[in-house]
Structures are given as structure tokens and as C-alpha cells.
Design a protein around this motif. Structure first.
Motif, PDB file in Angstrom:
ATOM      1  N   ALA A 105       8.294  13.188 -21.710  1.00 35.66           N
ATOM      2  CA  ALA A 105       7.083  13.992 -21.539  1.00 35.66           C
ATOM      3  C   ALA A 105       7.097  15.295 -22.333  1.00 35.66           C
ATOM      4  O   ALA A 105       6.050  15.791 -22.725  1.00 35.66           O
ATOM      5  N   GLY A 106       8.240  15.872 -22.550  1.00 34.42           N
ATOM      6  CA  GLY A 106       8.294  17.147 -23.260  1.00 34.42           C
ATOM      7  C   GLY A 106       8.079  18.330 -22.334  1.00 34.42           C
ATOM      8  O   GLY A 106       7.945  18.191 -21.119  1.00 34.42           O
ATOM      9  N   ASP A 107       8.019  19.502 -22.919  1.00 33.65           N
ATOM     10  CA  ASP A 107       7.935  20.745 -22.150  1.00 33.65           C
ATOM     11  C   ASP A 107       6.629  20.894 -21.374  1.00 33.65           C
ATOM     12  O   ASP A 107       6.594  21.553 -20.333  1.00 33.65           O
ATOM     13  N   ALA A 108       5.577  20.313 -21.856  1.00 34.78           N
ATOM     14  CA  ALA A 108       4.274  20.458 -21.201  1.00 34.78           C
ATOM     15  C   ALA A 108       4.193  19.663 -19.899  1.00 34.78           C
ATOM     16  O   ALA A 108       3.317  19.911 -19.075  1.00 34.78           O
ATOM     17  N   GLY A 109       5.083  18.709 -19.712  1.00 30.24           N
ATOM     18  CA  GLY A 109       5.075  17.909 -18.492  1.00 30.24           C
ATOM     19  C   GLY A 109       4.360  16.586 -18.692  1.00 30.24           C
ATOM     20  O   GLY A 109       3.893  16.266 -19.780  1.00 30.24           O
ATOM     21  N   PRO A 110       4.271  15.816 -17.628  1.00 29.58           N
ATOM     22  CA  PRO A 110       3.678  14.483 -17.725  1.00 29.58           C
ATOM     23  C   PRO A 110       2.198  14.519 -18.099  1.00 29.58           C
ATOM     24  O   PRO A 110       1.465  15.395 -17.641  1.00 29.58           O
ATOM     25  N   PRO A 111       1.763  13.558 -18.905  1.00 27.84           N
ATOM     26  CA  PRO A 111       0.351  13.513 -19.287  1.00 27.84           C
ATOM     27  C   PRO A 111      -0.566  13.047 -18.156  1.00 27.84           C
ATOM     28  O   PRO A 111      -1.747  13.375 -18.137  1.00 27.84           O
ATOM     29  N   VAL A 112      -0.018  12.291 -17.216  1.00 28.64           N
ATOM     30  CA  VAL A 112      -0.808  11.785 -16.085  1.00 28.64           C
ATOM     31  C   VAL A 112       0.000  12.023 -14.816  1.00 28.64           C
ATOM     32  O   VAL A 112       1.211  11.795 -14.794  1.00 28.64           O
ATOM     33  N   GLU A 113      -0.662  12.490 -13.779  1.00 27.69           N
ATOM     34  CA  GLU A 113      -0.016  12.622 -12.476  1.00 27.69           C
ATOM     35  C   GLU A 113      -0.695  11.652 -11.525  1.00 27.69           C
ATOM     36  O   GLU A 113      -1.882  11.355 -11.646  1.00 27.69           O
ATOM     37  N   TYR A 114       0.070  11.164 -10.577  1.00 23.25           N
ATOM     38  CA  TYR A 114      -0.414  10.153  -9.643  1.00 23.25           C
ATOM     39  C   TYR A 114      -0.503  10.760  -8.247  1.00 23.25           C
ATOM     40  O   TYR A 114       0.429  11.412  -7.783  1.00 23.25           O
ATOM     41  N   VAL A 115      -1.635  10.540  -7.592  1.00 21.15           N
ATOM     42  CA  VAL A 115      -1.867  11.049  -6.247  1.00 21.15           C
ATOM     43  C   VAL A 115      -1.970   9.862  -5.303  1.00 21.15           C
ATOM     44  O   VAL A 115      -2.754   8.928  -5.539  1.00 21.15           O
ATOM     45  N   HIS A 116      -1.180   9.890  -4.241  1.00 20.41           N
ATOM     46  CA  HIS A 116      -1.233   8.832  -3.232  1.00 20.41           C
ATOM     47  C   HIS A 116      -2.475   9.051  -2.367  1.00 20.41           C
ATOM     48  O   HIS A 116      -2.625  10.125  -1.751  1.00 20.41           O
ATOM     49  N   LEU A 117      -3.355   8.084  -2.340  1.00 19.41           N
ATOM     50  CA  LEU A 117      -4.610   8.248  -1.599  1.00 19.41           C
ATOM     51  C   LEU A 117      -4.391   8.364  -0.101  1.00 19.41           C
ATOM     52  O   LEU A 117      -5.186   8.988   0.599  1.00 19.41           O
ATOM     53  N   GLY A 118      -3.294   7.773   0.401  1.00 19.13           N
ATOM     54  CA  GLY A 118      -3.007   7.820   1.831  1.00 19.13           C
ATOM     55  C   GLY A 118      -2.746   9.220   2.356  1.00 19.13           C
ATOM     56  O   GLY A 118      -3.200   9.588   3.436  1.00 19.13           O
ATOM     57  N   CYS A 119      -2.021  10.025   1.572  1.00 21.60           N
ATOM     58  CA  CYS A 119      -1.676  11.379   2.038  1.00 21.60           C
ATOM     59  C   CYS A 119      -2.280  12.480   1.178  1.00 21.60           C
ATOM     60  O   CYS A 119      -2.214  13.649   1.539  1.00 21.60           O
ATOM     61  N   GLY A 120      -2.834  12.109   0.019  1.00 28.56           N
ATOM     62  CA  GLY A 120      -3.464  13.096  -0.850  1.00 28.56           C
ATOM     63  C   GLY A 120      -2.510  13.931  -1.671  1.00 28.56           C
ATOM     64  O   GLY A 120      -2.914  14.909  -2.277  1.00 28.56           O
ATOM     65  N   LYS A 121      -1.230  13.550  -1.704  1.00 29.74           N
ATOM     66  CA  LYS A 121      -0.240  14.347  -2.437  1.00 29.74           C
ATOM     67  C   LYS A 121       0.172  13.665  -3.735  1.00 29.74           C
ATOM     68  O   LYS A 121       0.133  12.441  -3.847  1.00 29.74           O
ATOM     69  N   LYS A 122       0.582  14.506  -4.710  1.00 34.30           N
ATOM     70  CA  LYS A 122       1.138  13.966  -5.943  1.00 34.30           C
ATOM     71  C   LYS A 122       2.405  13.206  -5.590  1.00 34.30           C
ATOM     72  O   LYS A 122       3.174  13.648  -4.730  1.00 34.30           O
ATOM     73  N   MET A 123       2.612  12.096  -6.250  1.00 36.41           N
ATOM     74  CA  MET A 123       3.744  11.254  -5.906  1.00 36.41           C
ATOM     75  C   MET A 123       4.527  10.810  -7.127  1.00 36.41           C
ATOM     76  O   MET A 123       4.029  10.838  -8.243  1.00 36.41           O
ATOM     77  N   THR A 124       5.747  10.433  -6.873  1.00 34.64           N
ATOM     78  CA  THR A 124       6.592   9.769  -7.849  1.00 34.64           C
ATOM     79  C   THR A 124       6.985   8.445  -7.235  1.00 34.64           C
ATOM     80  O   THR A 124       7.434   8.409  -6.077  1.00 34.64           O
ATOM     81  N   ALA A 125       6.803   7.378  -7.958  1.00 32.25           N
ATOM     82  CA  ALA A 125       7.151   6.063  -7.433  1.00 32.25           C
ATOM     83  C   ALA A 125       8.665   5.945  -7.311  1.00 32.25           C
ATOM     84  O   ALA A 125       9.409   6.395  -8.182  1.00 32.25           O
ATOM     85  N   THR A 126       9.125   5.381  -6.211  1.00 36.04           N
ATOM     86  CA  THR A 126      10.547   5.135  -6.016  1.00 36.04           C
ATOM     87  C   THR A 126      10.741   3.689  -5.601  1.00 36.04           C
ATOM     88  O   THR A 126       9.888   3.105  -4.929  1.00 36.04           O
ATOM     89  N   LEU A 127      11.857   3.126  -5.982  1.00 34.34           N
ATOM     90  CA  LEU A 127      12.192   1.754  -5.627  1.00 34.34           C
ATOM     91  C   LEU A 127      13.038   1.788  -4.364  1.00 34.34           C
ATOM     92  O   LEU A 127      14.023   2.522  -4.289  1.00 34.34           O
ATOM     93  N   THR A 128      12.631   1.020  -3.360  1.00 35.17           N
ATOM     94  CA  THR A 128      13.373   0.980  -2.104  1.00 35.17           C
ATOM     95  C   THR A 128      13.685  -0.453  -1.712  1.00 35.17           C
ATOM     96  O   THR A 128      13.013  -1.394  -2.143  1.00 35.17           O
ATOM     97  N   CYS A 129      14.693  -0.608  -0.886  1.00 35.13           N
ATOM     98  CA  CYS A 129      15.074  -1.922  -0.366  1.00 35.13           C
ATOM     99  C   CYS A 129      13.982  -2.436   0.566  1.00 35.13           C
ATOM    100  O   CYS A 129      13.519  -1.704   1.449  1.00 35.13           O
ATOM    101  N   SER A 130      13.590  -3.682   0.381  1.00 34.23           N
ATOM    102  CA  SER A 130      12.544  -4.271   1.226  1.00 34.23           C
ATOM    103  C   SER A 130      13.021  -4.461   2.664  1.00 34.23           C
ATOM    104  O   SER A 130      12.204  -4.578   3.575  1.00 34.23           O
ATOM    105  N   GLU A 131      14.316  -4.466   2.893  1.00 35.61           N
ATOM    106  CA  GLU A 131      14.859  -4.728   4.223  1.00 35.61           C
ATOM    107  C   GLU A 131      15.119  -3.467   5.039  1.00 35.61           C
ATOM    108  O   GLU A 131      14.824  -3.423   6.218  1.00 35.61           O
TER     109      GLU A 131
END
Length: 158
Positions: A105-131
Motif C-alpha cells: 500500500a505504501g505510506d498513504a495507506g490502503p486504497p480501499v477500506e472495508y466496513v463490516h455492515l453488521g457492526c459498522g466498523k472498519k475491518m480486516t479479514a482474518t482466517l479462523t478455524c471453522s471448528e
């Protein structure tokens, strides 16, 4: 082995690459997730040749990632819609965006930010165990022989 034979490798990653393992294809899918539906829109946003775009769209339709939907009858004009199979690629797109945000992304930061509609907060996707719900990474997962490869190995032994 030739690139057009990669779908025959008994590996889910190789088979996935046979459908989406091309930079233009991934960008077409990205645009579809951003709401682009029509050929001209894809072409304008990606600045891709018409021939190459047509090839990528046709491949995605043949693979069941996109479907064509008629939006005008005369002359016939179609738009491209993500199928369930296509929608299931969203975690792949988010993971790639996350990696790009972290390392490209560089110094300016990410070109797109993602907001979770459920809580209204900016989010980062994480991989979690399904179990258990714990986060996973390369050090916390052990690949094991799966039923598809066991079946292939068993049939080769017979």
C-alpha cells in the motif's frame, strides 16, 4: 505440464488457479464485487482490450463463477452477475487485499477500506478455524492427505 492441463492436477490450489489464476481474471472478479456488471463498464475501468476481456468473461461464465443475464432484448445485451460459486471467492479477494494493504500500500495507506455492515466498523479479514474459531496461520495448520487424494492413490494401486 502445460498451463491448460493444470485443472487435472489433484490439488485444490492448482484447480482453482485453472479458473482464476490470471491477473486479468482476478481484476474482473474484483470489479464484479465492486458492482460492475456490463462489458463496457469492465472495459472502461480495467483498460483491458475487448478481446482479452471477452475471453476472461467467457471463461468465468463457463466455469460457473459468473452468469450472463439479458438486460436488453434488441440488440441482445447481457450483464455479468456473480453466481454462488463466484460469491464464494470473496474471502480470496479480501485475503489478497489484506496482503496488498500490508505489503504494497505504501505510506498513504490502503486504497480501499472495508466496513463490516453488521457492526459498522472498519475491518480486516482474518482466517479462523471453522471448528474452534481460533485464528490460523501457516504455523498452526498441518496439511494432511485428503479423501480425494487417498481415493486417487487407492485406485492407482488397484
Amino acid at each position: 505440464m502445460r498451463w491448460n492441463e493444470i485443472q487435472d492436477i489433484p490439488c485444490s490450489i492448482a484447480r482453482t488457479l485453472s479458473v482464476i489464476g490470471d491477473r486479468w481474471t482476478l481484476l474482473v472478479i474484483r470489479e464484479a464485487f465492486l458492482g460492475v456488471r456490463r462489458f463496457e463498464q469492465f472495459q472502461k475501468r480495467l483498460q483491458i482490450t475487448r478481446h482479452r476481456l471477452s475471453d476472461r468473461l467467457n471463461k468465468l461464465v463457463e466455469s460457473g463463477v459468473l452468469r450472463k443475464a439479458l438486460y436488453q432484448g434488441s440488440p441482445a445485451r447481457y450483464e455479468y452477475r456473480l453466481t454462488r460459486k463466484g460469491m464464494d471467492l470473496y474471502p480470496v479477494i479480501l485475503a489478497m487485499a489484506g496482503w496488498g494493504d500490508k505489503y504494497m500500500a505504501g505510506d498513504a495507506g490502503p486504497p480501499v477500506e472495508y466496513v463490516h455492515l453488521g457492526c459498522g466498523k472498519k475491518m480486516t479479514a482474518t482466517l479462523t478455524c471453522s471448528e474452534c474459531g481460533e485464528p490460523v496461520d501457516a504455523k498452526s495448520v498441518k496439511p494432511m492427505l485428503g479423501s480425494g487424494l487417498r481415493a486417487l492413490t487407492k485406485s492407482a494401486d488397484e
